[in-house]
Design an enzyme around this catalytic site. Structure first.
Site, PDB file in Angstrom:
ATOM      1  N   SER A   1       0.873  -1.182   0.000  1.00  0.00           N
ATOM      2  CA  SER A   1       0.000   0.000   0.000  1.00  0.00           C
ATOM      3  C   SER A   1       0.906   1.228   0.000  1.00  0.00           C
ATOM      4  O   SER A   1       0.990   1.971   0.960  1.00  0.00           O
ATOM      5  CB  SER A   1      -0.908  -0.002   1.231  1.00  0.00           C
ATOM      6  OG  SER A   1      -0.155   0.057   2.423  1.00  0.00           O
TER       7      SER A   1
ATOM      8  N   HIS B   1      -3.377  -6.266   1.934  1.00  0.00           N
ATOM      9  CA  HIS B   1      -2.449  -7.266   2.482  1.00  0.00           C
ATOM     10  C   HIS B   1      -3.086  -8.651   2.613  1.00  0.00           C
ATOM     11  O   HIS B   1      -2.432  -9.600   3.029  1.00  0.00           O
ATOM     12  CB  HIS B   1      -1.954  -6.835   3.874  1.00  0.00           C
ATOM     13  CG  HIS B   1      -1.044  -5.642   3.831  1.00  0.00           C
ATOM     14  ND1 HIS B   1      -0.611  -4.987   4.949  1.00  0.00           N
ATOM     15  CD2 HIS B   1      -0.491  -4.978   2.780  1.00  0.00           C
ATOM     16  CE1 HIS B   1       0.173  -3.976   4.608  1.00  0.00           C
ATOM     17  NE2 HIS B   1       0.256  -3.953   3.295  1.00  0.00           N
TER      18      HIS B   1
ATOM     19  N   GLU C   1      -5.014  -3.001   8.803  1.00  0.00           N
ATOM     20  CA  GLU C   1      -4.320  -3.608   9.942  1.00  0.00           C
ATOM     21  C   GLU C   1      -5.086  -3.405  11.244  1.00  0.00           C
ATOM     22  O   GLU C   1      -5.452  -2.279  11.580  1.00  0.00           O
ATOM     23  CB  GLU C   1      -2.924  -2.981  10.089  1.00  0.00           C
ATOM     24  CG  GLU C   1      -2.068  -3.196   8.861  1.00  0.00           C
ATOM     25  CD  GLU C   1      -0.787  -2.381   8.866  1.00  0.00           C
ATOM     26  OE1 GLU C   1      -0.304  -2.011   9.949  1.00  0.00           O
ATOM     27  OE2 GLU C   1      -0.289  -2.105   7.757  1.00  0.00           O
TER      28      GLU C   1
ATOM     29  N   GLU D   1       1.600  -9.712   6.605  1.00  0.00           N
ATOM     30  CA  GLU D   1       2.366  -9.334   7.794  1.00  0.00           C
ATOM     31  C   GLU D   1       2.202 -10.339   8.937  1.00  0.00           C
ATOM     32  O   GLU D   1       2.460 -10.023  10.095  1.00  0.00           O
ATOM     33  CB  GLU D   1       1.962  -7.926   8.240  1.00  0.00           C
ATOM     34  CG  GLU D   1       2.260  -6.897   7.156  1.00  0.00           C
ATOM     35  CD  GLU D   1       2.058  -5.464   7.581  1.00  0.00           C
ATOM     36  OE1 GLU D   1       1.491  -5.228   8.671  1.00  0.00           O
ATOM     37  OE2 GLU D   1       2.454  -4.574   6.822  1.00  0.00           O
TER      38      GLU D   1
ATOM     39  N   ASP E   1      -4.518   0.533  11.213  1.00  0.00           N
ATOM     40  CA  ASP E   1      -4.020   1.249  10.041  1.00  0.00           C
ATOM     41  C   ASP E   1      -5.096   1.077   8.973  1.00  0.00           C
ATOM     42  O   ASP E   1      -5.298  -0.023   8.448  1.00  0.00           O
ATOM     43  CB  ASP E   1      -2.676   0.684   9.551  1.00  0.00           C
ATOM     44  CG  ASP E   1      -2.183   1.436   8.310  1.00  0.00           C
ATOM     45  OD1 ASP E   1      -2.855   2.402   7.892  1.00  0.00           O
ATOM     46  OD2 ASP E   1      -1.126   1.060   7.757  1.00  0.00           O
TER      47      ASP E   1
ATOM     48  N   GLU F   1      -4.093   4.989  12.116  1.00  0.00           N
ATOM     49  CA  GLU F   1      -3.164   5.418  11.062  1.00  0.00           C
ATOM     50  C   GLU F   1      -3.917   5.593   9.746  1.00  0.00           C
ATOM     51  O   GLU F   1      -4.822   4.817   9.443  1.00  0.00           O
ATOM     52  CB  GLU F   1      -2.074   4.343  10.935  1.00  0.00           C
ATOM     53  CG  GLU F   1      -1.004   4.617   9.888  1.00  0.00           C
ATOM     54  CD  GLU F   1      -0.037   3.430   9.796  1.00  0.00           C
ATOM     55  OE1 GLU F   1       0.201   2.746  10.817  1.00  0.00           O
ATOM     56  OE2 GLU F   1       0.456   3.168   8.687  1.00  0.00           O
TER      57      GLU F   1
ATOM     58  N   ASP G   1       0.890   8.147   7.647  1.00  0.00           N
ATOM     59  CA  ASP G   1       1.855   7.281   6.947  1.00  0.00           C
ATOM     60  C   ASP G   1       1.906   7.742   5.500  1.00  0.00           C
ATOM     61  O   ASP G   1       2.781   8.522   5.120  1.00  0.00           O
ATOM     62  CB  ASP G   1       1.428   5.812   7.091  1.00  0.00           C
ATOM     63  CG  ASP G   1       2.192   4.874   6.161  1.00  0.00           C
ATOM     64  OD1 ASP G   1       3.245   5.275   5.659  1.00  0.00           O
ATOM     65  OD2 ASP G   1       1.734   3.726   5.939  1.00  0.00           O
TER      66      ASP G   1
ATOM     67  N   LYS H   1       9.180   5.350   7.778  1.00  0.00           N
ATOM     68  CA  LYS H   1       9.624   4.215   6.970  1.00  0.00           C
ATOM     69  C   LYS H   1      10.844   4.652   6.182  1.00  0.00           C
ATOM     70  O   LYS H   1      10.761   5.573   5.353  1.00  0.00           O
ATOM     71  CB  LYS H   1       8.522   3.809   5.993  1.00  0.00           C
ATOM     72  CG  LYS H   1       7.317   3.132   6.642  1.00  0.00           C
ATOM     73  CD  LYS H   1       6.201   3.032   5.616  1.00  0.00           C
ATOM     74  CE  LYS H   1       5.069   2.136   6.063  1.00  0.00           C
ATOM     75  NZ  LYS H   1       3.889   2.314   5.176  1.00  0.00           N
TER      76      LYS H   1
ATOM     77  N   HIS I   1       8.060  -1.189   9.770  1.00  0.00           N
ATOM     78  CA  HIS I   1       8.468  -2.131   8.733  1.00  0.00           C
ATOM     79  C   HIS I   1       7.653  -1.855   7.460  1.00  0.00           C
ATOM     80  O   HIS I   1       6.858  -0.912   7.421  1.00  0.00           O
ATOM     81  CB  HIS I   1       8.190  -3.572   9.209  1.00  0.00           C
ATOM     82  CG  HIS I   1       6.710  -3.870   9.329  1.00  0.00           C
ATOM     83  ND1 HIS I   1       6.174  -5.127   9.313  1.00  0.00           N
ATOM     84  CD2 HIS I   1       5.636  -3.039   9.462  1.00  0.00           C
ATOM     85  CE1 HIS I   1       4.881  -5.082   9.421  1.00  0.00           C
ATOM     86  NE2 HIS I   1       4.516  -3.832   9.519  1.00  0.00           N
TER      87      HIS I   1
ATOM     88  N   LYS J   1       6.261  -0.609  14.708  1.00  0.00           N
ATOM     89  CA  LYS J   1       5.227  -1.424  14.077  1.00  0.00           C
ATOM     90  C   LYS J   1       5.953  -2.430  13.206  1.00  0.00           C
ATOM     91  O   LYS J   1       6.623  -2.047  12.252  1.00  0.00           O
ATOM     92  CB  LYS J   1       4.329  -0.504  13.237  1.00  0.00           C
ATOM     93  CG  LYS J   1       3.185  -1.209  12.566  1.00  0.00           C
ATOM     94  CD  LYS J   1       2.249  -0.208  11.910  1.00  0.00           C
ATOM     95  CE  LYS J   1       2.478  -0.181  10.417  1.00  0.00           C
ATOM     96  NZ  LYS J   1       1.271   0.188   9.645  1.00  0.00           N
TER      97      LYS J   1
HETATM   98  C1  2PG Z   1       1.680   0.398   6.114  1.00  0.00           C
HETATM   99  C2  2PG Z   1       2.644  -0.683   5.701  1.00  0.00           C
HETATM  100  C3  2PG Z   1       3.264  -1.478   6.781  1.00  0.00           C
HETATM  101  P1  2PG Z   1       2.936  -1.322   3.227  1.00  0.00           P
HETATM  102  O1  2PG Z   1       0.780   0.763   5.346  1.00  0.00           O
HETATM  103  O2  2PG Z   1       1.835   0.974   7.167  1.00  0.00           O
HETATM  104  O3  2PG Z   1       2.358  -2.099   7.640  1.00  0.00           O
HETATM  105  O4  2PG Z   1       2.171  -1.451   4.647  1.00  0.00           O
HETATM  106  O5  2PG Z   1       4.355  -1.652   3.493  1.00  0.00           O
HETATM  107  O6  2PG Z   1       2.231  -2.290   2.319  1.00  0.00           O
HETATM  108  O7  2PG Z   1       2.778   0.097   2.786  1.00  0.00           O
HETATM  109 MG    MG Z   2       0.235   2.459   6.807  1.00  0.00          MG
END
Ligand code: 2PG
Ligand code: MG
Length: 422
Positions: A41, A157, A166, A207, A241, A282, A308, A333, A361, A384
């Site tokens: 995502s 996911h 999440e 995950e 999330d 999130e 995020d 990230k 992560h 996380k």
């Molecule tokens: C998120 C992440 C990690 P992705 O959205 O926060 O959980 O997912 O790495 O797929 O963006």
């Molecule tokens: Mg996110």
């Protein structure tokens, strides 16, 4: 200590897709490596993850990025590995684009992280301590981050049918990191038994969290409540999330089969937060739907609201978010930005503005545990890293167990530090 060699290889991540593993050799023979993760995502404001877009690996090969590492090697050869900021700056200048579109953020990050790890080995320091020294961080205590463990997977996911990506448990009430991890593992396994008893699937998402087919989000919260109570942790908190950019289209949110305005969706979230012990949400809205974020931030009271995709670990977007009071927490990230030095700058900009920080992560991970050390180095307060299952997730939690043991009584567990709101 000088860099004498940089080599990069294509390896596979937790989804079985290619990523880079980059090795750095120093003049004293020290050899260390780092691997980069990959999102599903992914936000539109993230730095570029360079993929080959050729037939092999369905276009996902990273041989072009690996070739770019040899260009980076030329620029960094004989440079001092202890000067991380200079190394990162040199790579940014070599790339010379805003989103690292020339060399690829994956190529650059693999070198940035491998350099820091090689330097820590050469300095004979654990990575989390070396990072404090390299960036002259003024942190005094060693705070073990509170883990946020995604135990029900939805969105892109998994195929659970849930819009929210999440559903995390957050063990803020335990005394130590290891006790928090133990509690989380017990809840995870209890949830598995409950799913089986209810005839629900125990297959898992990217995950490591379960991906049962559920009709409503409320069902997921109820399952979490049952699992925390049955495991003996009735006061465990939850976090979400939503990754809402994934269910947003032309000013509306398509949630549980309905077409909603941001105000209607805000009411749904507020209801969830009233009825269940949710302390953090999130990406409740789309990454450029600023008015929705501002509106919800005013409504949501004590909930931690995390950007995020909204911030994409990007300094300018964070500054805008601070100005507009769009969120009170930021997800960090490394691969959204591409260098360690820039990431540390974003962390401290957020901290200074009173936002909490969560080191994260990606859904596509490797056995590299760099983010565990980073979380302790900057005293982020939260991490996380997925479910307490699957080795690419456990690599981070297990590294934190190791750090906790090494620090002994000096290790302080963050508990709800990152989620406290006045
Ligand atoms: C998120 C992440 C990690 P992705 O959205 O926060 O959980 O997912 O790495 O797929 O963006
Ligand atoms: Mg996110």
């Amino acid at each position: 200590m000088k860099i004498s060699k940089i080599i990069s290889r294509e390896v596979l991540d937790s989804r079985g897709l290619p990523t880079l593993k980059t090795y750095i050799v120093l003049s004293d023979g020290t050899n260390a490596s780092a691997q980069v993760p990959s999102g599903a995502s992914t936000g539109i404001h993230e730095a570029l993850e360079l993929r080959d877009k050729e037939k092999r690996y369905l276009g996902k090969g990273v041989l072009k990025a690996i070739k770019n590492v040899s260009l980076i090697e030329k620029a960094l050869k004989n440079k001092n590995v202890f000067d991380q900021e200079e190394l990162d700056k040199t790579m940014c200048e070599l790339d010379d684009t805003e989103n690292k579109t020339k060399l690829g953020a994956n190529a650059i990050l693999s070198v940035s992280l491998a350099a820091a790890r090689a330097a820590s080995v050469a300095a004979k320091m654990p990575l989390y301590k070396y990072l404090r020294k390299a960036f002259n961080l003024k942190e005094k205590d060693f705070i073990l981050p509170c883990p946020m463990l995604n135990i029900i997977n939805g969105g892109v996911h998994a195929d659970s049918g849930l819009n929210i990506q999440e559903f995390m448990i957050v063990p803020t009430k335990q005394k130590t990191f290891s006790k928090a991890l133990q509690a989380s593992s017990e809840v995870y396994h209890t949830l598995k038994n409950i799913l089986t008893q209810n005839g629900l699937a125990t297959s898992i998402g990217d995950e490591g969290g379960f991906a049962p087919k559920l009709k409503t989000h409320e069902e997921a919260f109820k399952l979490l409540l049952k699992a925390t109570a049955a495991a003996g942790y009735p006061n465990m908190s939850f976090a979400l999330d939503c990754a809402a950019s994934e269910f947003y289209k032309e000013a509306f949110y398509f949630f549980e089969g309905k077409k909603l305005s941001y105000k209607e969706l805000s009411d749904i979230y507020s209801n969830f937060a009233r009825n269940f012990p949710i302390i953090s949400i999130e990406d409740p809205f789309e990454q450029d739907d600023w008015q929705a974020w501002e509106y919800f931030q005013k409504q949501a009271g004590k909930v931690n609201i995390v950007g995020d995709d909204l911030f994409a670990t990007n300094l300018e977007r964070l500054e805008l978010g601070i100005e507009r009071k769009a969120a009170n927490s930021i997800l960090i990230k490394l691969n959204q930005l591409g260098t360690l030095s820039q990431t540390i700058k974003v962390v401290y900009k957020a901290k200074k503005a009173g936002l909490s920080t969560i080191i994260s992560h990606r859904s596509g991970e490797t056995e590299d545990s760099f983010i565990a050390d980073l979380a302790v180095a900057v005293n982020s307060g939260a991490i996380k890293a997925g479910a307490p299952a699957r080795s690419e997730r456990l690599a981070k939690y297990n590294r934190l167990l190791e750090i906790e043991a090494e620090l002994g009584p000096k290790a302080i567990f963050a508990k709800d530090m990152a989620f406290k709101r006045k």
